[in-house]
Design an enzyme around this catalytic site. Structure first.
Site, mmCIF file in Angstrom:
data_model
loop_
_atom_site.group_PDB
_atom_site.id
_atom_site.type_symbol
_atom_site.label_atom_id
_atom_site.label_comp_id
_atom_site.label_asym_id
_atom_site.label_seq_id
_atom_site.Cartn_x
_atom_site.Cartn_y
_atom_site.Cartn_z
ATOM 1 N N GLU A 103 0.831 -1.206 0.000
ATOM 2 C CA GLU A 103 0.000 0.000 0.000
ATOM 3 C C GLU A 103 0.866 1.257 0.000
ATOM 4 O O GLU A 103 1.991 1.244 0.487
ATOM 5 C CB GLU A 103 -0.893 0.017 1.255
ATOM 6 N N ASP A 104 0.288 2.322 -0.536
ATOM 7 C CA ASP A 104 0.981 3.602 -0.508
ATOM 8 C C ASP A 104 0.918 4.239 0.875
ATOM 9 O O ASP A 104 1.926 4.658 1.430
ATOM 10 C CB ASP A 104 0.394 4.557 -1.572
ATOM 11 N N PHE A 156 -2.225 16.354 3.975
ATOM 12 C CA PHE A 156 -2.501 15.710 2.697
ATOM 13 C C PHE A 156 -1.249 15.729 1.826
ATOM 14 O O PHE A 156 -0.726 16.788 1.491
ATOM 15 C CB PHE A 156 -3.671 16.377 1.967
HETATM 16 P P1 IMP Z 1 -7.933 4.965 4.668
HETATM 17 O O1 IMP Z 1 -9.036 3.970 4.528
HETATM 18 O O2 IMP Z 1 -8.412 6.236 5.343
HETATM 19 O O3 IMP Z 1 -6.708 4.427 5.353
HETATM 20 O O4 IMP Z 1 -7.615 5.425 3.183
HETATM 21 C C1 IMP Z 1 -6.421 5.180 2.579
HETATM 22 C C2 IMP Z 1 -6.467 5.633 1.143
HETATM 23 O O5 IMP Z 1 -6.838 7.020 1.035
HETATM 24 C C3 IMP Z 1 -5.066 5.530 0.580
HETATM 25 O O6 IMP Z 1 -4.850 4.281 -0.013
HETATM 26 C C4 IMP Z 1 -5.026 6.683 -0.399
HETATM 27 O O7 IMP Z 1 -5.501 6.261 -1.654
HETATM 28 C C5 IMP Z 1 -5.961 7.717 0.177
HETATM 29 N N1 IMP Z 1 -5.215 8.741 0.954
HETATM 30 C C6 IMP Z 1 -5.164 8.873 2.287
HETATM 31 N N2 IMP Z 1 -4.394 9.901 2.667
HETATM 32 C C7 IMP Z 1 -3.922 10.453 1.520
HETATM 33 C C8 IMP Z 1 -3.038 11.568 1.240
HETATM 34 O O8 IMP Z 1 -2.523 12.278 2.113
HETATM 35 N N3 IMP Z 1 -2.789 11.812 -0.073
HETATM 36 C C9 IMP Z 1 -3.331 11.070 -1.091
HETATM 37 N N4 IMP Z 1 -4.154 10.020 -0.864
HETATM 38 C C10 IMP Z 1 -4.450 9.721 0.429
HETATM 39 MG MG MG Z 2 -4.322 3.524 -1.821
#
Ligand code: IMP
Ligand code: MG
Length: 183
Positions: A103-104, A156
């Site tokens: 994951e990123d 972000f």
């Molecule tokens: P989670 O379910 O809130 O953990 O969402 C994670 C997903 O939201 C990641 O896989 C990203 O695609 C997106 N995301 C969360 N934070 C960022 C950010 O700071 N920049 C860009 N995408 C983000």
């Molecule tokens: Mg993602």
């Protein structure tokens, strides 16, 4: 592209290309030890994980296979809801496989928590997580990340696969997006 190519769009460069490369190399040495003599299936989460997947896979001195999933999290705007829909499923049968989710970023953790439970239900030998970035201050569920690149502040960020409105994925570094871009 480099941060200088989008000057004004970032307020700060958090992690540069060389720091990412060095940290991924460290993680790969641990992964190689942990999976010595075992099969390893890398599961990338589209689209954000494309860069980390490509670099991690090439740095690994270990036979791997790769597969991809695309998921979308129901919810408004930038907030993850934890209700996830599969847009593209794996082609691979996970029975008996050692799966490493790539994951990123882990923000709230809701998407990954759902994905982890989903993949674990498919009969794999093991499922672990490798994430380049994590925002500890944004966590809404506890996720056990075995291989983590960097903890970052609750801002972000874009670059190295991460987008804002599908842009900036090809930035080589990870930077904080300037508020005037999304205002
Ligand atoms: P989670 O379910 O809130 O953990 O969402 C994670 C997903 O939201 C990641 O896989 C990203 O695609 C997106 N995301 C969360 N934070 C960022 C950010 O700071 N920049 C860009 N995408 C983000
Ligand atoms: Mg993602």
């Amino acid at each position: 592209m480099e941060p200088r190519d989008i000057e004004g769009d970032l307020t700060e460069i958090l992690i540069d290309e060389e720091q990412i490369r060095a940290r991924l190399a460290e993680l790969c040495r641990v992964i190689e030890k942990d999976y010595a003599g075992k099969d390893l299936l890398l599961v990338g989460v589209l689209k954000g994980a494309v860069m980390v997947m490509a670099d991690l896979a090439r740095e690994l001195v270990h036979p791997i296979t790769m597969d991809w999933m695309a998921v979308s999290s129901y919810g408004s705007g930038t907030q993850s809801s934890g209700v996830v829909r599969i847009l593209k499923d794996l082609d691979t049968d996970l029975h008996g496989r050692n799966v490493l989710i790539v994951e990123d970023i882990i923000d709230s953790g809701l998407t990954l928590s759902w994905l982890l439970a989903n993949l674990k239900s498919r009969g794999p030998e093991s499922v672990e997580i490798c994430a380049l970035l994590r925002k500890p201050a944004a966590a809404r569920v506890d996720i056990d990340v075995k291989y983590l690149g960097f903890d970052i502040p609750n801002q972000f960020v874009v670059g190295y696969g991460l987008d804002f409105d599908e842009r900036y994925r090809n930035l080589r570094s990870v930077g904080v997006l300037a508020p005037h871009i999304y205002a």
